[in-house]
Design an enzyme around this catalytic site. Structure first.
Site, mmCIF file in Angstrom:
data_model
loop_
_atom_site.group_PDB
_atom_site.id
_atom_site.type_symbol
_atom_site.label_atom_id
_atom_site.label_comp_id
_atom_site.label_asym_id
_atom_site.label_seq_id
_atom_site.Cartn_x
_atom_site.Cartn_y
_atom_site.Cartn_z
ATOM 1 N N LEU A 41 0.775 -2.914 -6.698
ATOM 2 C CA LEU A 41 -0.454 -2.757 -7.220
ATOM 3 C C LEU A 41 -1.268 -2.294 -7.180
ATOM 4 C CD1 LEU A 41 -0.996 -5.368 -10.626
ATOM 5 C CD2 LEU A 41 -2.416 -5.477 -8.523
ATOM 6 N N ASN A 42 -2.132 -1.787 -7.516
ATOM 7 C CA ASN A 42 -3.335 -2.320 -7.140
ATOM 8 C C ASN A 42 -5.217 -1.772 -7.956
ATOM 9 O OD1 ASN A 42 -3.323 1.070 -6.139
ATOM 10 N ND2 ASN A 42 -5.146 1.145 -5.937
ATOM 11 N N ASP A 43 -4.981 -0.969 -8.397
ATOM 12 C CA ASP A 43 -7.342 -0.487 -9.153
ATOM 13 C C ASP A 43 -5.969 -1.072 -11.047
ATOM 14 O OD1 ASP A 43 -7.948 0.380 -6.988
ATOM 15 O OD2 ASP A 43 -7.972 1.734 -8.011
ATOM 16 N N GLN A 59 -2.698 0.824 -11.314
ATOM 17 C CA GLN A 59 -1.641 1.528 -10.361
ATOM 18 C C GLN A 59 -0.792 1.172 -10.182
ATOM 19 O OE1 GLN A 59 -4.141 4.474 -8.676
ATOM 20 N NE2 GLN A 59 -4.418 4.447 -11.109
ATOM 21 N N SER A 104 -7.135 6.387 -10.630
ATOM 22 C CA SER A 104 -7.908 5.371 -11.725
ATOM 23 C C SER A 104 -8.628 5.688 -12.572
ATOM 24 C CB SER A 104 -8.509 4.351 -10.699
ATOM 25 O OG SER A 104 -8.081 3.487 -10.248
ATOM 26 N N ARG A 161 -13.549 10.967 -7.759
ATOM 27 C CA ARG A 161 -11.943 10.393 -8.637
ATOM 28 C C ARG A 161 -13.293 9.260 -9.428
ATOM 29 N NH1 ARG A 161 -10.865 9.353 -3.058
ATOM 30 N NH2 ARG A 161 -11.044 6.992 -2.685
ATOM 31 N N ASP A 162 -12.275 8.389 -10.080
ATOM 32 C CA ASP A 162 -12.514 7.594 -10.867
ATOM 33 C C ASP A 162 -13.545 7.470 -11.685
ATOM 34 O OD1 ASP A 162 -11.125 6.760 -8.872
ATOM 35 O OD2 ASP A 162 -12.186 5.456 -8.092
ATOM 36 N N GLU A 225 -16.350 3.938 -5.468
ATOM 37 C CA GLU A 225 -15.212 4.142 -6.159
ATOM 38 C C GLU A 225 -15.098 3.608 -7.723
ATOM 39 O OE1 GLU A 225 -11.823 4.752 -3.221
ATOM 40 O OE2 GLU A 225 -12.080 2.923 -3.116
HETATM 41 N N1 DQQ Z 1 -7.983 3.480 -5.987
HETATM 42 C C1 DQQ Z 1 -7.092 4.683 -6.164
HETATM 43 C C2 DQQ Z 1 -8.802 5.642 -6.554
HETATM 44 C C3 DQQ Z 1 -9.811 4.491 -6.630
HETATM 45 C C4 DQQ Z 1 -9.129 3.296 -5.071
HETATM 46 C C5 DQQ Z 1 -6.397 5.225 -6.115
HETATM 47 C C6 DQQ Z 1 -10.279 2.329 -5.184
HETATM 48 O O1 DQQ Z 1 -8.995 6.084 -7.893
HETATM 49 O O2 DQQ Z 1 -10.943 5.218 -6.041
HETATM 50 O O3 DQQ Z 1 -5.042 4.088 -5.607
HETATM 51 O O4 DQQ Z 1 -9.014 1.042 -4.946
#
Ligand code: DQQ
Length: 505
Positions: A41-43, A59, A104, A161-162, A225
């Site tokens: 798991l991330n964002d 994520q 993200s 991105r993002d 980000e």
């Molecule tokens: N994590 C995502 C990106 C973002 C980054 C990829 C920030 O979209 O920039 O998993 O943790």
């Protein structure tokens, strides 16, 4: 007694167990913070309060505890505390612009149609994509027009991105995080009638990466980000996570004024003193008018340990963000969290004698909510100890101190003795703690196995700790100089997660 450090690892190494089964056996896995069922798991993504239901997308890699071919996991809640796993929302395509990952993004309400705007990854490149949802937000359809922006603006960019997307004057506006090589991080502004065709407006704001270095507390990095623009109590806030050459540094925010096509910055602050332990935050305004924010509490252990554990990455507790009298953001866990409190312990006020350490024998555990008000004389420091083993060989120290000049202070987390495992991160964390003339510090500490969230006078510090000893449960307080503990209330926190959850709900 010597503690067998090999025990937890050996238990997790059983490859016949699923990721989710291994995850629940891990003593470091939080029980009242949101985690993925297993894997990575991330964002936080797509935060929304939709028809009375909170939606948390994130994520997610359900196939391994590693950042690879990222999906969008999804969970819902009516109270921000108890979560129901929902079907995985986005899966990387077999071909198309997101074949290497759905990175993200956000959720917006397009005239009643739930719509995700996210970064599709193909090779080393990310481009904006769109997906529309069913009314219950359980199934998602990727737009055939993806990517909806075919290429980043011209120039030598570090990344692109993002997304932060909002409605303004009958049009959609979007920020995409980026960085101009040799200049600094930036947020590119776009405009659209329909979320599909986008006109590039220009950079909303660009940082100066030549000012400072990553060792400073407020270097803005070479790429921004997860930019998040919001208005709070009349003030405009531009939040982002400072990134550089693959390193995720820390979340920052500018206060300032958003008007027309630019953001005029006033002050720059850390969003959380835990650095990468509260990364890529995203926020939303809920139906109660509150600004609710989540961040990603990264791991402080190595890739092998994550793989063996079968899971990694913790979502922060949901935070309510408000504006303080000094113009800085004030953060606190949502009040709903108090519903998890059990077995209250109220400690009467006492003066902590200079140079002494008082172990609070009736407060102990690895799922705790501790609230205390401390009063520090000029030059004094109080140290709240958590997760202390009986022999004191493991202990995590949260220190609040007041400078001799009396109006400034420091919040510091000492992790050098948090774990006997030499492979885990033990770097300290710290940040400035503004104090009133009376030296009062309202301190709240949430301990949830390896997850630690600290709030001191509304400033936040999140981190991870990995005590190895099963008896590392103790709590105590020490003083240097004159410290009065005006109150201390503590609760055991009940678990909201128990037992394995399906990796593919
Ligand atoms: N994590 C995502 C990106 C973002 C980054 C990829 C920030 O979209 O920039 O998993 O943790």
């Amino acid at each position: 007694m010597t503690h067998d450090l090999t025990l937890p690892r050996a238990r997790h190494q059983d490859a016949r167990r699923s990721l989710a089964e291994r995850a629940v056996l891990d003593p470091h896995r939080p029980r009242f913070h949101f985690t993925a069922p297993g894997g990575w798991l991330n964002d936080p993504n797509g935060l929304a309060h939709w028809n009375g239901v909170y939606h948390l997308f994130y994520q997610y890699n359900p196939l391994a505890a590693a950042h690879h071919r990222i999906h969008w996991g999804h969970a819902t809640s009516r109270d921000l505390i108890n979560w129901t796993d929902e079907p995985v929302a986005l899966v990387p395509g077999t071909d198309g612009p997101d074949r290497d990952g759905c990175w993200s993004g956000v959720l917006v309400d397009d005239g009643g149609t739930p719509t995700l705007v996210y970064s599709g990854r193909h090779g080393e490149r990310e481009l904006p994509c769109v997906a529309t949802g069913s009314p219950d937000l359980r199934s998602w359809h990727k737009d055939p027009a993806n990517p909806v922006i075919a290429a980043p603006p011209e120039g030598d960019l570090t990344a692109f991105r993002d997304h932060c997307v909002w409605r303004e004057n009958g049009k959609w506006r979007q920020l995409v995080g980026s960085g101009i090589r040799g200049v600094g991080g930036t947020a590119f502004l776009y405009e659209s009638e329909d979320l599909r065709g986008w006109r590039y407006v220009g950079p909303l704001l660009t940082g100066d990466a030549s000012t400072g270095t990553a060792a400073d507390l407020d270097w803005t990095g070479t790429m921004w980000e997860c930019v998040d623009l919001f208005r709070i109590d009349g003030a405009d806030i531009l939040a982002f996570s400072a990134w550089d050459e693959g390193a995720t540094h820390y979340p920052l925010y500018w206060t300032g004024q958003y008007e027309g096509d630019t953001f005029t910055p006033r002050e720059l602050h850390r969003l959380d003193y835990g650095q990468r332990y509260f990364y890529a935050p995203q926020s939303t305004r809920d139906a109660l008018g509150r600004r609710i924010m989540f961040g990603w509490l990264q791991e402080g252990r190595d890739e092998d340990a994550m793989a063996e554990a079968g899971w990694c990455g913790v979502m922060s507790l949901p935070r309510v963000v408000t504006l303080g009298a000094d113009g800085r953001l004030v953060q606190a866990p949502v009040p709903e969290l108090a519903r998890l409190r059990r077995e209250a312990v109220h400690t009467a006020a006492f003066v902590v004698t200079d140079g002494t350490y008082v172990r609070l024998d009736d407060v102990a555990g690895d799922q705790l909510d501790i609230e205390t008000t401390l009063r520090l004389a000029p030059g004094a420091a109080a140290r709240l100890v958590v997760r202390e083993s009986v022999d004191g060989s493991e202990r995590t120290v949260i220190e609040v101190s007041r400078a001799a000049d009396s109006t400034t202070g420091t919040l510091r987390l000492h992790r050098e003795a948090s774990s006997l495992d030499p492979s885990v991160d033990s770097e300290p964390r710290y940040g400035e703690l503004p104090l009133n003339g009376d030296g009062a510090v309202d301190l709240r500490v949430l301990v949830d196995h390896s997850a630690l969230e600290i709030f001191a006078n509304g400033l936040a510090l999140a981190a991870r700790i990995y005590p190895t000893r099963p008896d590392a449960l103790g709590v105590g307080i020490a003083a240097v100089g004159a410290v009065a503990m005006e109150r201390l209330d503590a609760w055991q926190m009940t678990a909201v997660f128990d037992g394995p959850r399906p990796l593919w709900p």
